[in-house]
Design a protein around this motif. Structure first.
Motif: not given
Length: 497
Positions: A358-366
């Motif tokens: 979840g954190y990785a998705i949030y960090y990498c998403s625009a």
């Protein structure tokens, strides 16, 4: 069953009903394993009456501590003229008295009685929560948060210790999961309740966020007064059991731990013994990492929803509900299997991987990818709310002796709440909507939790092998000196991985 098998199945049991009446010279008698039907019926009644009553305490505790996040999204920060620093400081100052109160108040649990101490604290913090609805400046908010922290400090370790008094270790996982689902349910219900309460905007000249505190605090104070009449002091005085059920449950508890533990006197040696246990420090470290994630989600998920999805007002509260609802279902399922397999560590590691994703998705998403960021919340919240109850019961499972266990549990929550202090600084409004710094710290916390949990499992596995080599885990219980004096260090005590 042969006579020899019956002999092996017998245990030494002190009649706790007689001891509870003051007969400290009660004669030891021998009983066979408890009647399975009566035990099942007794546990079922606990699950229907006792467990929901205790869970409601934690539900209201978490609701009243985290509803400031809903109030912030509804205008608290703007109306009080708070800077990001002042808002975070108000949250931080909640935890200082909270941490300081944990150990002394929890140690008072047996002296005062959980049926007296916990309802009293509930009434106090319910009134303090209501007072937050009347504050007009930063100083007033800080004073309320300080008193709120002091009143709530003992609640989580006290509740975990209270549950462990009524349930065996093997039964505690799913019950603790149900108990801890109060956090995810509070997250979901808080949004729904806040959305409903915000419709009171302007009633009696008060803003909607003020009514959130007033109404939710009133609910807590009323339930606190009711709790004086519905919480039993200990298993010997449960009124809704038959005599067969009472005997079966007490015998099962005696099988799980020395009966002398029920009447164990306080000693500094037991407290220091818990502090010297390597497993305490390993699990406490994971609880610190878990606390950062858990409280960050509790305090800031409405803000993340608002800044990432662009919603305001009631929609912010409503969109924060589904991730918590999903996490509740998954947490209960994981804890059920954790009990069935009698393992905690693998489920803790697996759930933390969900947070990591979840954190990785949030960090990498625009910032414009609203769908990805909303989906990431499901992973973040589910991971945090699955790991927390399992970590708590893991700590309780791996310490024996009332004061040794209670000291370890309290220290675990001291670490967890220290993580809560860090969480209050992770998502300032100035860093919205990307929150890169906060998200990267949560990524690091999740990675650390996974690594330390793996080390803890390896350590406990090695210790179990050493005990087995010394003749541990036989059907016969250790001597009284062994099981009482040594506690979890006894060769007959098997650590839970």
């Amino acid at each position: 069953m042969t006579s020899q098998e019956k002999d092996l199945a017998t245990i030494t049991h002190i009649d706790e009903v007689e001891v509870g009446k003051g007969n400290l010279d009660a004669v030891s008698t021998t009983f066979v394993e408890p009647n399975a039907k009566a035990l099942s019926s007794g546990l079922r009644k606990l699950d229907c009456y006792f467990l929901p009553a205790v869970t409601m305490i934690y539900f209201l505790s978490f609701l009243d501590r985290s509803n400031i996040g809903n109030a912030k999204a509804a205008g608290l920060q703007a109306d009080l003229g708070l800077s990001d620093y002042q808002y975070s400081m108000a949250l931080t100052l909640t935890y200082i008295p909270y941490i300081l109160a944990e150990m002394p108040l929890t140690l008072l649990l047996r002296v005062v009685g959980p049926n007296i101490l916990m309802p009293t604290l509930m009434v106090i913090w319910g009134v303090v929560t209501m007072c937050q609805g009347f504050v007009t400046n930063y100083v007033g908010l800080v004073l309320c948060r300080v008193f709120l922290g002091a009143a709530e400090g003992a609640i989580i370790p006290a509740c975990i210790t209270y549950l462990a008094t009524f349930y065996r270790r093997q039964d505690l996982g799913k019950r603790t999961a149900f108990f801890f689902c109060a956090t995810s349910l509070a997250g979901a219900f808080s949004g729904l309740l806040a959305a409903a309460i915000l419709k009171m905007e302007g009633v009696a000249g008060k803003r909607g966020w003020m009514w959130i505190f007033i109404i939710e605090g009133l609910i807590t104070a009323v339930y606190g007064m009711i709790s004086f009449f519905i919480l039993p002091n200990n298993p010997t005085v449960v009124g809704y059991w038959t005599e067969e059920e009472r005997e079966a449950v007490l015998l099962a508890l005696d099988n799980d731990r020395p009966v002398e533990e029920t009447h164990e006197a306080f000693s500094a040696k037991a407290v220091l013994g818990a502090l010297a246990a390597p497993q305490m420090w390993l699990i406490a470290t994971t609880l610190f990492c878990s606390g950062v994630s858990l409280f960050a989600m509790a305090y800031f998920s409405p803000s993340i929803v608002g800044s990432s999805l662009g919603y305001t007002g009631i929609k912010v509260q409503l969109y924060s509900v589904p991730p918590y609802a999903v996490s509740t279902v998954i947490s209960l399922a994981c804890s059920w299997y954790s009990d069935k397999l009698n393992m905690r560590g693998p489920f803790i590691v697996g759930s933390t991987f969900l947070s990591l994703i979840g954190y990785a998705i949030y960090y990498c998403s625009a910032a414009t990818d609203k769908s990805a960021r909303y989906v990431s919340l499901f992973f973040m919240i589910s991971g945090a709310y699955i790991a927390a109850p399992l970590l708590s019961v893991w700590m309780s499972n791996n310490h024996q002796g009332y004061y040794r266990r209670i000291s370890a549990v309290v220290m675990g929550f001291v670490f967890s709440n220290a993580g809560g202090i860090l969480s209050t600084w992770l998502f300032p409004k100035a860093q919205a909507p990307n929150y890169k710094k906060g998200t990267s710290i949560l990524l690091a916390m999740s990675s650390t939790l996974i690594a330390v949990a793996a080390i803890a499992m390896a350590y406990l596995h090695i210790r179990n092998k050493q005990k087995a080599a010394k003749g541990g885990f036989t059907e016969e219980r250790g001597t009284l000196d062994d099981t009482v004096a040594l506690g979890d260090r006894s060769v007959h005590f098997k650590y839970t991985l």
